[in-house]
Scaffold this motif. Structure first.
Motif, PDB file in Angstrom:
ATOM      1  N   GLY A 162       0.822  -1.213   0.000  1.00 10.55           N
ATOM      2  CA  GLY A 162       0.000   0.000   0.000  1.00 10.55           C
ATOM      3  C   GLY A 162       0.853   1.258   0.000  1.00 10.55           C
ATOM      4  O   GLY A 162       0.558   2.237  -0.706  1.00 10.55           O
ATOM      5  N   PHE A 163       1.911   1.264   0.796  1.00 12.00           N
ATOM      6  CA  PHE A 163       2.840   2.394   0.843  1.00 12.00           C
ATOM      7  C   PHE A 163       3.467   2.628  -0.526  1.00 12.00           C
ATOM      8  O   PHE A 163       3.542   3.771  -1.019  1.00 12.00           O
ATOM      9  CB  PHE A 163       3.910   2.099   1.901  1.00 12.00           C
ATOM     10  CG  PHE A 163       5.176   2.900   1.760  1.00 12.00           C
ATOM     11  CD1 PHE A 163       5.173   4.268   1.980  1.00 12.00           C
ATOM     12  CD2 PHE A 163       6.370   2.286   1.411  1.00 12.00           C
ATOM     13  CE1 PHE A 163       6.346   5.016   1.844  1.00 12.00           C
ATOM     14  CE2 PHE A 163       7.535   3.011   1.283  1.00 12.00           C
ATOM     15  CZ  PHE A 163       7.524   4.385   1.489  1.00 12.00           C
ATOM     16  N   HIS A 164       3.902   1.552  -1.164  1.00  7.86           N
ATOM     17  CA  HIS A 164       4.534   1.651  -2.480  1.00  7.86           C
ATOM     18  C   HIS A 164       3.578   2.254  -3.505  1.00  7.86           C
ATOM     19  O   HIS A 164       3.955   3.156  -4.280  1.00  7.86           O
ATOM     20  CB  HIS A 164       4.977   0.250  -2.928  1.00  7.86           C
ATOM     21  CG  HIS A 164       5.285   0.141  -4.388  1.00  7.86           C
ATOM     22  ND1 HIS A 164       6.343   0.789  -4.989  1.00  7.86           N
ATOM     23  CD2 HIS A 164       4.658  -0.549  -5.385  1.00  7.86           C
ATOM     24  CE1 HIS A 164       6.360   0.503  -6.276  1.00  7.86           C
ATOM     25  NE2 HIS A 164       5.350  -0.303  -6.545  1.00  7.86           N
ATOM     26  N   GLU A 165       2.341   1.793  -3.535  1.00  9.57           N
ATOM     27  CA  GLU A 165       1.383   2.304  -4.507  1.00  9.57           C
ATOM     28  C   GLU A 165       1.090   3.786  -4.287  1.00  9.57           C
ATOM     29  O   GLU A 165       1.028   4.573  -5.243  1.00  9.57           O
ATOM     30  CB  GLU A 165       0.088   1.495  -4.423  1.00  9.57           C
ATOM     31  CG  GLU A 165       0.233   0.056  -4.925  1.00  9.57           C
ATOM     32  CD  GLU A 165      -1.011  -0.773  -4.696  1.00  9.57           C
ATOM     33  OE1 GLU A 165      -1.914  -0.305  -3.955  1.00  9.57           O
ATOM     34  OE2 GLU A 165      -1.093  -1.890  -5.244  1.00  9.57           O
ATOM     35  N   SER A 166       0.916   4.185  -3.024  1.00 10.95           N
ATOM     36  CA  SER A 166       0.645   5.586  -2.726  1.00 10.95           C
ATOM     37  C   SER A 166       1.811   6.482  -3.133  1.00 10.95           C
ATOM     38  O   SER A 166       1.627   7.538  -3.751  1.00 10.95           O
ATOM     39  CB  SER A 166       0.354   5.758  -1.229  1.00 10.95           C
ATOM     40  OG  SER A 166      -0.838   5.104  -0.866  1.00 10.95           O
ATOM     41  N   LEU A 167       3.015   6.051  -2.754  1.00 17.54           N
ATOM     42  CA  LEU A 167       4.205   6.846  -3.089  1.00 17.54           C
ATOM     43  C   LEU A 167       4.390   6.950  -4.591  1.00 17.54           C
ATOM     44  O   LEU A 167       4.720   8.027  -5.129  1.00 17.54           O
ATOM     45  CB  LEU A 167       5.440   6.219  -2.440  1.00 17.54           C
ATOM     46  CG  LEU A 167       6.778   6.862  -2.798  1.00 17.54           C
ATOM     47  CD1 LEU A 167       6.823   8.322  -2.359  1.00 17.54           C
ATOM     48  CD2 LEU A 167       7.936   6.080  -2.184  1.00 17.54           C
ATOM     49  N   ARG A 168       4.162   5.853  -5.292  1.00 20.15           N
ATOM     50  CA  ARG A 168       4.331   5.871  -6.741  1.00 20.15           C
ATOM     51  C   ARG A 168       3.380   6.868  -7.391  1.00 20.15           C
ATOM     52  O   ARG A 168       3.767   7.613  -8.305  1.00 20.15           O
ATOM     53  CB  ARG A 168       4.107   4.466  -7.305  1.00 20.15           C
ATOM     54  CG  ARG A 168       4.450   4.328  -8.776  1.00 20.15           C
ATOM     55  CD  ARG A 168       4.447   2.871  -9.217  1.00 20.15           C
ATOM     56  NE  ARG A 168       4.903   2.742 -10.595  1.00 20.15           N
ATOM     57  CZ  ARG A 168       4.126   2.877 -11.660  1.00 20.15           C
ATOM     58  NH1 ARG A 168       2.834   3.127 -11.498  1.00 20.15           N
ATOM     59  NH2 ARG A 168       4.624   2.752 -12.879  1.00 20.15           N
ATOM     60  N   CYS A 169       2.156   6.914  -6.904  1.00 21.58           N
ATOM     61  CA  CYS A 169       1.187   7.891  -7.430  1.00 21.58           C
ATOM     62  C   CYS A 169       1.660   9.323  -7.196  1.00 21.58           C
ATOM     63  O   CYS A 169       1.518  10.196  -8.069  1.00 21.58           O
ATOM     64  CB  CYS A 169      -0.179   7.682  -6.787  1.00 21.58           C
ATOM     65  SG  CYS A 169      -1.019   6.167  -7.269  1.00 21.58           S
ATOM     66  N   GLU A 170       2.218   9.587  -6.012  1.00 20.11           N
ATOM     67  CA  GLU A 170       2.695  10.932  -5.704  1.00 20.11           C
ATOM     68  C   GLU A 170       3.852  11.331  -6.618  1.00 20.11           C
ATOM     69  O   GLU A 170       3.904  12.467  -7.109  1.00 20.11           O
ATOM     70  CB  GLU A 170       3.123  11.005  -4.238  1.00 20.11           C
ATOM     71  CG  GLU A 170       1.964  10.889  -3.269  1.00 20.11           C
ATOM     72  CD  GLU A 170       2.415  10.867  -1.820  1.00 20.11           C
ATOM     73  OE1 GLU A 170       3.625  11.065  -1.553  1.00 20.11           O
ATOM     74  OE2 GLU A 170       1.552  10.658  -0.936  1.00 20.11           O
ATOM     75  N   LEU A 171       4.773  10.408  -6.857  1.00 21.29           N
ATOM     76  CA  LEU A 171       5.908  10.708  -7.725  1.00 21.29           C
ATOM     77  C   LEU A 171       5.452  10.921  -9.169  1.00 21.29           C
ATOM     78  O   LEU A 171       5.977  11.798  -9.875  1.00 21.29           O
ATOM     79  CB  LEU A 171       6.943   9.589  -7.651  1.00 21.29           C
ATOM     80  CG  LEU A 171       7.668   9.451  -6.309  1.00 21.29           C
ATOM     81  CD1 LEU A 171       8.524   8.170  -6.281  1.00 21.29           C
ATOM     82  CD2 LEU A 171       8.541  10.665  -6.016  1.00 21.29           C
ATOM     83  N   LEU A 172       4.478  10.136  -9.615  1.00 26.17           N
ATOM     84  CA  LEU A 172       3.929  10.338 -10.955  1.00 26.17           C
ATOM     85  C   LEU A 172       3.235  11.692 -11.057  1.00 26.17           C
ATOM     86  O   LEU A 172       3.341  12.382 -12.076  1.00 26.17           O
ATOM     87  CB  LEU A 172       2.948   9.205 -11.293  1.00 26.17           C
ATOM     88  CG  LEU A 172       3.552   7.826 -11.575  1.00 26.17           C
ATOM     89  CD1 LEU A 172       2.456   6.771 -11.639  1.00 26.17           C
ATOM     90  CD2 LEU A 172       4.373   7.836 -12.863  1.00 26.17           C
TER      91      LEU A 172
END
Length: 334
Positions: A162-172
């Protein structure tokens, strides 16, 4: 990636982290090795140098953010700007939920989940101003599918997902040049099953089929080289488990309730000299567990699924050539 890339590996003293460090050393990389155990760290550093890499071993508890951040600063001061950060450190407790104490649960979660968070914070603090770099989260099929006897580990891996998916969205969203990806691994023959705290009557083992950690290392390096993909699935068992869980999770619950207790224990492995690395490192001064665990006799070094995943372009080209040849042959017969 260039041969002189600077890489940080957490959990570098054993298991997947150790195998990853060896693989990067063969490329001639400059590698910061982070782990708690002095014995395992020293042996890992020696291996890196023998294989052609540069080693910077640092004793670090990833559960302590300040320790990890200071070590990251030392890595950049000694090796140069960090290109790749691999989060692989973890700890766990095998046993049913009612057997685990709050202290055991907190400690394993701090290492396995917050250790990844702390590592990612330290990496991004340095990568973001440069607008480049890669963070690889070493995950598991258990990031999607919980199994009995591993509530703390499954909970932490789900949290990392879940952390990975959230962070990836923020970086995108911010169009960052920093890339994050995750590698979902199958059961591996690593020392974790010989040194993780266990309340089981027999020696813990991965849910079969069991694979060697070098397969995981190959996947981690590929993910770091090609980080635009959000995650990689490694091993036919990982793919099968995740697909089954997406289609019939209730049936999988019942199947694992019947099989998950016996399949994660092995009465043939001598359990008399078990280590315990939950609160203190098992690979203390003079002791080194290496990359492999107790299951060399049954572990697989290759995965047909991963070969196909690695060679999709080659297979597509081969298919196109065969299709073209078939078309030419068909026209010649008219």
């Amino acid at each position: 990636m260039p041969a002189s890339e600077v890489v940080v590996v957490t959990g570098a003293s054993a298991g997947v982290g150790r195998a990853v460090a060896r693989a990067y050393a063969r490329r001639g990389a400059r590698i910061a090795l982070f782990a708690r155990g002095a014995g395992g760290l020293a042996a890992a550093a020696d291996e890196v140098r023998e294989l052609g890499g540069t080693a910077l071993p640092r004793p670090v508890d990833v559960a302590e953010h300040d320790q990890l951040d200071r070590a990251a600063g030392e890595a950049e001061a000694n090796l140069g700007p960090i290109d790749v950060w691999i989060n692989a450190a973890f700890s766990t407790v095998f046993g049913t939920f009612d057997e685990l104490s709050p202290e055991e649960y907190a400690r394993a979660t701090q290492v396995t989940y917050l250790g990844f968070v702390h590592g990612t914070m330290a990496a991004l603090r340095r990568m973001r101003p440069r607008d480049r770099g890669v963070v690889v989260q070493v995950g598991s099929a258990l990031a999607y599918r919980g199994v009995p006897l591993q509530t703390v580990y499954c909970g932490a891996k789900h949290a990392i997902q879940g952390f990975h998916e959230s962070l990836r969205c923020e970086l995108l969203h911010e169009r960052s040049g920093v890339q994050v990806t995750m590698v979902q691994l199958p059961g591996l023959n690593t020392p974790q099953f010989s040194w993780a705290r266990s309340k089981l009557p027999h020696h813990p083992q991965p849910v079969p089929p069991i694979y060697q950690p070098e397969l995981a290392a190959d996947a981690v390096l590929r993910a770091a080289d090609r980080p635009r993909r959000r995650e990689y699935w490694v091993g036919g068992s990982t793919v099968g488990t995740l697909l089954a869980n997406s289609v019939a999770p209730g049936l999988l619950d019942r199947y694992l309730a019947r099989t998950g207790f016996s399949s994660q224990q092995n009465s043939d492995v001598d359990d008399s000299a078990r280590a315990d690395n939950l609160f203190e490192p098992a690979d203390a001064e003079g002791r080194d567990f290496g990359a492999h665990g107790a299951f060399d006799g049954t572990a697989h070094s290759r995965s047909p699924q991963w070969w196909v995943a690695r060679n999709q372009a080659l297979l597509a080209l081969g298919g196109a050539v065969l299709a073209g040849a078939g078309a030419v042959l068909a026209r010649s017969r008219r």
